[in-house]
Write a protein that holds these residues in place. Structure first.
Motif, PDB file in Angstrom:
ATOM      1  N   CYS A  62     -70.404  26.806 -27.545  1.00  0.00           N
ATOM      2  CA  CYS A  62     -69.486  26.020 -28.373  1.00  0.00           C
ATOM      3  C   CYS A  62     -70.094  25.639 -29.712  1.00  0.00           C
ATOM      4  O   CYS A  62     -69.376  25.455 -30.691  1.00  0.00           O
ATOM      5  N   PRO A  87     -74.763  19.695 -26.641  1.00  0.00           N
ATOM      6  CA  PRO A  87     -73.406  19.382 -26.206  1.00  0.00           C
ATOM      7  C   PRO A  87     -73.409  18.973 -24.723  1.00  0.00           C
ATOM      8  O   PRO A  87     -74.062  19.618 -23.903  1.00  0.00           O
ATOM      9  N   ASP A  89     -70.885  19.172 -22.862  1.00  0.00           N
ATOM     10  CA  ASP A  89     -70.029  20.166 -22.206  1.00  0.00           C
ATOM     11  C   ASP A  89     -70.198  21.471 -22.982  1.00  0.00           C
ATOM     12  O   ASP A  89     -70.034  21.491 -24.207  1.00  0.00           O
ATOM     13  N   HIS A  91     -68.383  23.778 -23.497  1.00  0.00           N
ATOM     14  CA  HIS A  91     -67.179  24.261 -24.172  1.00  0.00           C
ATOM     15  C   HIS A  91     -66.668  23.296 -25.232  1.00  0.00           C
ATOM     16  O   HIS A  91     -65.587  23.499 -25.778  1.00  0.00           O
ATOM     17  N   ASP A  92     -67.447  22.229 -25.518  1.00  0.00           N
ATOM     18  CA  ASP A  92     -66.993  21.207 -26.458  1.00  0.00           C
ATOM     19  C   ASP A  92     -68.164  20.724 -27.309  1.00  0.00           C
ATOM     20  O   ASP A  92     -69.028  20.006 -26.825  1.00  0.00           O
ATOM     21  N   THR A  94     -68.123  18.566 -29.709  1.00  0.00           N
ATOM     22  CA  THR A  94     -67.883  17.306 -30.395  1.00  0.00           C
ATOM     23  C   THR A  94     -68.737  16.145 -29.889  1.00  0.00           C
ATOM     24  O   THR A  94     -68.989  15.199 -30.630  1.00  0.00           O
TER      25      THR A  94
END
Length: 185
Positions: A62, A87, A89, A91-92, A94
């Motif tokens: 990500c 990160p 996660d 897949h994220d 942010t």
């Protein structure tokens, strides 16, 4: 030579390689360095190779980054430890966790704050980060001070249910955070 991910006035942060195993072992084998991580237990060389190093070499799709970087003193190339802006996660990008582990010779010189600030800036400007979080034991005043000097604010205290409690864990953990909107101000 591995291409640096980030350079500051005094630091080079670069991706880890398998050649860093001995430096990682020495870092994790120092009881003072590991005092607030595992109570200062000796490092296990096999665990460095089979668990620690693969975690540090993991690519996060990500963000397009590793999430962990070896920290070297720019002037000498000396291995100082590592920094994390990972990160939570895969897949994220942010929400990331900030972390650092430096050898004792690097303590008290501002390296942790310098590297943390540079990573936070990179995260907010280039990596799509919206929130930086960091955690430590409540009694780890040095790490808490680095978090504060890096721009993070105290968010909460909590108690974890740790399988092997270490001295100080009875006082709980603390979480700090920095939001991009706050950083931009």
């Amino acid at each position: 030579m591995t291409h640096p991910f980030l350079e500051t006035e005094r630091l080079v942060l670069r991706p880890f390689t398998t050649a860093d195993a001995d430096d990682l072992f020495a870092l994790d084998d120092d009881p003072e360095v590991m005092r607030f991580i595992n109570g200062g237990e000796p490092a296990d060389r096999d665990a460095i190779l089979t668990s620690t190093l693969p975690r540090l070499l993991h690519d996060h799709p990500c963000s397009g980054t590793r999430g962990f970087w070896a920290a070297e003193e720019k002037a000498t190339g000396t291995f100082l430890g590592w920094f994390e802006l990972r990160p939570l996660d895969d897949h994220d990008p942010t929400v990331v966790e900030l972390g650092y582990r430096l050898n004792r010779a690097a303590w008290g010189k501002g390296y942790a704050t310098e590297g943390s600030r540079a990573l936070i800036d990179r995260g907010f400007t280039d990596l799509g980060v919206e929130r930086v979080t960091a955690n430590t034991m409540a009694v780890n005043t040095r790490s808490r001070r680095v978090m504060e000097k890096s721009g993070l604010s105290f968010l909460r205290s909590y108690v974890g249910d740790w399988p092997d409690p270490i001295p100080g864990s009875e006082h709980g953990e603390v979480e700090y955070e920095l939001l991009k909107t706050t950083w931009e101000r």
